[in-house]
Motif scaffolding. Structure first.
Motif, PDB file in Angstrom:
ATOM      1  N   ALA A 111       0.813  -1.404   0.126  1.00 45.00           N
ATOM      2  CA  ALA A 111      -0.137  -0.206  -0.082  1.00 45.00           C
ATOM      3  C   ALA A 111       0.952   1.269  -0.195  1.00 45.00           C
ATOM      4  CB  ALA A 111      -1.171  -0.055   1.189  1.00 45.00           C
ATOM      5  N   ARG A 112       1.941   1.194   0.798  1.00 43.59           N
ATOM      6  CA  ARG A 112       2.921   2.331   0.758  1.00 43.59           C
ATOM      7  C   ARG A 112       3.438   2.604  -0.615  1.00 43.59           C
ATOM      8  NH1 ARG A 112       3.544   0.802   5.873  1.00 43.59           N
ATOM      9  NH2 ARG A 112       5.208  -0.708   5.487  1.00 43.59           N
ATOM     10  N   ARG A 113       3.774   1.515  -1.066  1.00 46.74           N
ATOM     11  CA  ARG A 113       4.544   1.754  -2.405  1.00 46.74           C
ATOM     12  C   ARG A 113       3.684   2.042  -3.640  1.00 46.74           C
ATOM     13  NH1 ARG A 113       7.275  -2.944  -0.753  1.00 46.74           N
ATOM     14  NH2 ARG A 113       5.873  -4.591  -1.444  1.00 46.74           N
ATOM     15  N   ALA A 114       2.266   1.969  -3.412  1.00 43.42           N
ATOM     16  CA  ALA A 114       1.205   2.217  -4.349  1.00 43.42           C
ATOM     17  C   ALA A 114       0.860   3.628  -3.916  1.00 43.42           C
ATOM     18  CB  ALA A 114       0.028   1.410  -4.335  1.00 43.42           C
ATOM     19  N   SER A 115       1.474   4.418  -3.078  1.00 46.73           N
ATOM     20  CA  SER A 115       0.945   5.674  -2.248  1.00 46.73           C
ATOM     21  C   SER A 115      -0.762   5.669  -1.933  1.00 46.73           C
ATOM     22  CB  SER A 115       0.912   6.747  -3.376  1.00 46.73           C
ATOM     23  OG  SER A 115       2.407   6.884  -3.649  1.00 46.73           O
ATOM     24  N   ILE A 116      -0.944   4.539  -1.322  1.00 45.71           N
ATOM     25  CA  ILE A 116      -2.220   4.491  -0.686  1.00 45.71           C
ATOM     26  C   ILE A 116      -2.091   4.965   0.953  1.00 45.71           C
ATOM     27  CG2 ILE A 116      -3.813   2.795   0.397  1.00 45.71           C
ATOM     28  CD1 ILE A 116      -3.979   3.047  -2.719  1.00 45.71           C
ATOM     29  N   LYS A 117      -3.103   6.119   1.363  1.00 44.18           N
ATOM     30  CA  LYS A 117      -2.798   6.422   2.471  1.00 44.18           C
ATOM     31  C   LYS A 117      -3.910   5.783   3.509  1.00 44.18           C
ATOM     32  CE  LYS A 117      -1.172  10.799   1.229  1.00 44.18           C
ATOM     33  NZ  LYS A 117      -0.412  10.238  -0.253  1.00 44.18           N
ATOM     34  N   LEU A 118      -4.892   4.928   3.124  1.00 46.28           N
ATOM     35  CA  LEU A 118      -6.062   4.634   3.825  1.00 46.28           C
ATOM     36  C   LEU A 118      -6.339   3.162   3.499  1.00 46.28           C
ATOM     37  CD1 LEU A 118      -8.041   5.312   6.107  1.00 46.28           C
ATOM     38  CD2 LEU A 118      -9.640   5.921   4.146  1.00 46.28           C
ATOM     39  N   LEU A 119      -6.274   2.294   4.503  1.00 46.98           N
ATOM     40  CA  LEU A 119      -6.971   0.867   3.949  1.00 46.98           C
ATOM     41  C   LEU A 119      -8.178   0.576   4.797  1.00 46.98           C
ATOM     42  CD1 LEU A 119      -3.618  -1.202   4.736  1.00 46.98           C
ATOM     43  CD2 LEU A 119      -4.662  -0.786   2.765  1.00 46.98           C
ATOM     44  N   ARG A 120      -8.885  -0.170   4.095  1.00 48.44           N
ATOM     45  CA  ARG A 120     -10.344  -0.578   4.655  1.00 48.44           C
ATOM     46  C   ARG A 120     -10.336  -2.060   4.558  1.00 48.44           C
ATOM     47  NH1 ARG A 120     -13.527   4.272   1.795  1.00 48.44           N
ATOM     48  NH2 ARG A 120     -13.038   6.021   3.242  1.00 48.44           N
ATOM     49  N   LEU A 121     -11.312  -2.514   5.348  1.00 44.40           N
ATOM     50  CA  LEU A 121     -11.578  -3.746   5.420  1.00 44.40           C
ATOM     51  C   LEU A 121     -13.169  -4.140   5.763  1.00 44.40           C
ATOM     52  CD1 LEU A 121     -10.818  -5.616   8.161  1.00 44.40           C
ATOM     53  CD2 LEU A 121      -8.831  -4.819   7.519  1.00 44.40           C
ATOM     54  N   GLY A 138      -3.805  -1.673  14.443  1.00 45.60           N
ATOM     55  CA  GLY A 138      -3.966  -0.222  14.333  1.00 45.60           C
ATOM     56  C   GLY A 138      -5.282  -0.015  13.781  1.00 45.60           C
ATOM     57  N   PHE A 139      -5.997  -0.923  13.120  1.00 42.79           N
ATOM     58  CA  PHE A 139      -7.253  -0.839  12.502  1.00 42.79           C
ATOM     59  C   PHE A 139      -8.533  -0.426  13.549  1.00 42.79           C
ATOM     60  CE2 PHE A 139      -5.319  -2.936   9.055  1.00 42.79           C
ATOM     61  CZ  PHE A 139      -5.904  -2.630   8.082  1.00 42.79           C
ATOM     62  N   ARG A 140      -9.055   0.661  13.248  1.00 46.97           N
ATOM     63  CA  ARG A 140     -10.309   1.091  14.115  1.00 46.97           C
ATOM     64  C   ARG A 140     -11.485   0.954  13.349  1.00 46.97           C
ATOM     65  NH1 ARG A 140     -12.574   5.862  13.064  1.00 46.97           N
ATOM     66  NH2 ARG A 140     -11.731   7.142  11.105  1.00 46.97           N
ATOM     67  N   GLU A 141     -12.707   0.695  14.278  1.00 48.01           N
ATOM     68  CA  GLU A 141     -13.743   0.365  13.687  1.00 48.01           C
ATOM     69  C   GLU A 141     -14.562   1.530  12.996  1.00 48.01           C
ATOM     70  OE1 GLU A 141     -17.237  -2.845  14.485  1.00 48.01           O
ATOM     71  OE2 GLU A 141     -16.067  -2.459  15.946  1.00 48.01           O
ATOM     72  N   ILE A 142     -15.276   1.256  11.843  1.00 48.45           N
ATOM     73  CA  ILE A 142     -15.893   2.652  11.188  1.00 48.45           C
ATOM     74  C   ILE A 142     -17.205   1.883  10.933  1.00 48.45           C
ATOM     75  CG2 ILE A 142     -13.862   3.636  10.541  1.00 48.45           C
ATOM     76  CD1 ILE A 142     -14.227   2.259   7.689  1.00 48.45           C
ATOM     77  N   PRO A 143     -18.182   2.859  10.253  1.00 50.08           N
ATOM     78  CA  PRO A 143     -19.407   2.275   9.836  1.00 50.08           C
ATOM     79  C   PRO A 143     -19.100   1.661   8.608  1.00 50.08           C
ATOM     80  CG  PRO A 143     -19.653   4.545  10.587  1.00 50.08           C
ATOM     81  CD  PRO A 143     -18.019   4.239  10.562  1.00 50.08           C
ATOM     82  N   ALA A 144     -20.164   1.048   7.743  1.00 45.81           N
ATOM     83  CA  ALA A 144     -19.931   0.392   6.487  1.00 45.81           C
ATOM     84  C   ALA A 144     -19.588   1.564   5.332  1.00 45.81           C
ATOM     85  CB  ALA A 144     -21.302  -0.281   5.981  1.00 45.81           C
ATOM     86  N   PRO A 152     -25.573  -7.053  10.173  1.00 43.70           N
ATOM     87  CA  PRO A 152     -25.452  -7.294  11.271  1.00 43.70           C
ATOM     88  C   PRO A 152     -24.332  -8.315  11.507  1.00 43.70           C
ATOM     89  CG  PRO A 152     -27.405  -7.888  10.736  1.00 43.70           C
ATOM     90  CD  PRO A 152     -26.961  -7.235   9.608  1.00 43.70           C
ATOM     91  N   LEU A 153     -24.079  -8.819  10.593  1.00 42.52           N
ATOM     92  CA  LEU A 153     -23.083 -10.004  10.739  1.00 42.52           C
ATOM     93  C   LEU A 153     -21.439  -9.309  10.208  1.00 42.52           C
ATOM     94  CD1 LEU A 153     -25.112 -13.013   9.071  1.00 42.52           C
ATOM     95  CD2 LEU A 153     -24.264 -12.388  11.584  1.00 42.52           C
ATOM     96  N   SER A 154     -21.379  -8.035   9.920  1.00 42.56           N
ATOM     97  CA  SER A 154     -20.173  -7.580   9.458  1.00 42.56           C
ATOM     98  C   SER A 154     -19.649  -6.634  10.311  1.00 42.56           C
ATOM     99  CB  SER A 154     -20.344  -7.094   8.041  1.00 42.56           C
ATOM    100  OG  SER A 154     -20.640  -8.006   6.872  1.00 42.56           O
ATOM    101  N   ARG A 155     -18.417  -6.455  10.476  1.00 45.66           N
ATOM    102  CA  ARG A 155     -17.756  -5.053  10.968  1.00 45.66           C
ATOM    103  C   ARG A 155     -16.868  -4.673  10.033  1.00 45.66           C
ATOM    104  NH1 ARG A 155     -15.726  -6.901  16.990  1.00 45.66           N
ATOM    105  NH2 ARG A 155     -15.271  -4.903  17.051  1.00 45.66           N
ATOM    106  N   PHE A 156     -16.507  -3.244   9.987  1.00 46.41           N
ATOM    107  CA  PHE A 156     -15.802  -2.615   9.193  1.00 46.41           C
ATOM    108  C   PHE A 156     -14.857  -1.861   9.658  1.00 46.41           C
ATOM    109  CE2 PHE A 156     -20.194  -3.120   7.803  1.00 46.41           C
ATOM    110  CZ  PHE A 156     -20.087  -3.712   6.414  1.00 46.41           C
TER     111      PHE A 156
END
Length: 165
Positions: A111-121, A138-144, A152-156
Motif C-alpha cells: 500500500a505504501r509503495r502504491a501511495s495508498i494512505k487509507l486501508l479499509r476492510l 492499528g485498525f479502528r472500527e468504522i461504519p459500513a 449485522p454479521l459484518s464489522r468494518f
C-alpha cells in the motif's frame, strides 16, 4: 519471516506477491470459501472471485513454508486512493504463528509503495481472531463503507497507512 510454532520448532515463512491461479493457491481459496460459507449466509459473504483477484488493481500475497501455501491476502486498489484488504486467510493448523501479521505487513508495505494512505476492510463478527489481528495492527472500527451496506454479521475497519513502516 521466522515464526516459532507451538512445538518449539522454528519455521521460515515467506510472504510474496504471487498469481492466485496456481493449483495450491486455488485450493487455499476453496478452503477460505468453505470456511466463510460455514459462518455466514451468501448475502453476508463479500468474496472476490479468482478472475477479480487477477485484475490489474489487485495485489495478491501468498504465505509459504517449504514451498507450501498456507496463507493468503489481497490488496484491492480503489479509484479514490484508498485500498481494501480482501481474502485474508491462514489455514487453521498454522494460526497463532504470526502468519496473519506477516501478511498484513506485506499488504501495508505494498500500500505504501502504491501511495495508498487509507486501508479499509470488512470482516465477519464470527471471526474474533481476525478482528483481534486487525485491531492489534492499528485498525479502528468504522461504519459500513461503499460498496457495502450495514450488515449485522459484518464489522468494518480502516487504518491510516504510515509513510514508512
Amino acid at each position: 519471516m521466522t515464526a516459532a510454532n507451538p512445538k518449539d520448532r522454528t519455521v521460515e515463512v515467506v510472504v510474496r506477491l504471487e498469481p492466485p491461479d496456481q493449483p495450491d493457491v486455488r485450493a487455499l481459496l476453496r478452503k477460505l470459501d468453505e470456511y466463510q460459507s460455514s459462518l455466514y449466509p451468501p448475502e453476508s459473504n463479500h468474496l472476490l472471485g479468482l478472475e477479480a483477484l487477477m485484475a490489474p488493481d489487485v495485489r495478491f500475497f501468498v504465505a509459504r513454508c517449504d514451498s507450501r501455501a498456507f496463507g493468503c491476502g489481497a490488496l484491492k486498489l480503489e479509484r479514490d486512493g484508498t485500498a481494501e484488504v480482501k481474502r485474508m486467510y491462514v489455514e487453521p493448523a498454522s494460526r497463532g504463528l504470526g502468519i496473519g501479521k506477516a501478511l498484513m505487513q506485506a499488504i501495508e508495505a505494498e500500500a505504501r509503495r502504491a501511495s495508498i494512505k487509507l486501508l479499509r476492510l470488512e470482516t465477519g463478527i464470527h471471526q474474533p481472531e481476525a478482528i483481534g489481528l486487525y485491531m492489534a495492527g492499528g485498525f479502528r472500527e468504522i461504519p459500513a463503507f461503499p460498496p457495502y451496506k450495514p450488515d449485522p454479521l459484518s464489522r468494518f475497519f480502516e487504518k491510516q497507512v504510515p509513510l514508512s513502516g
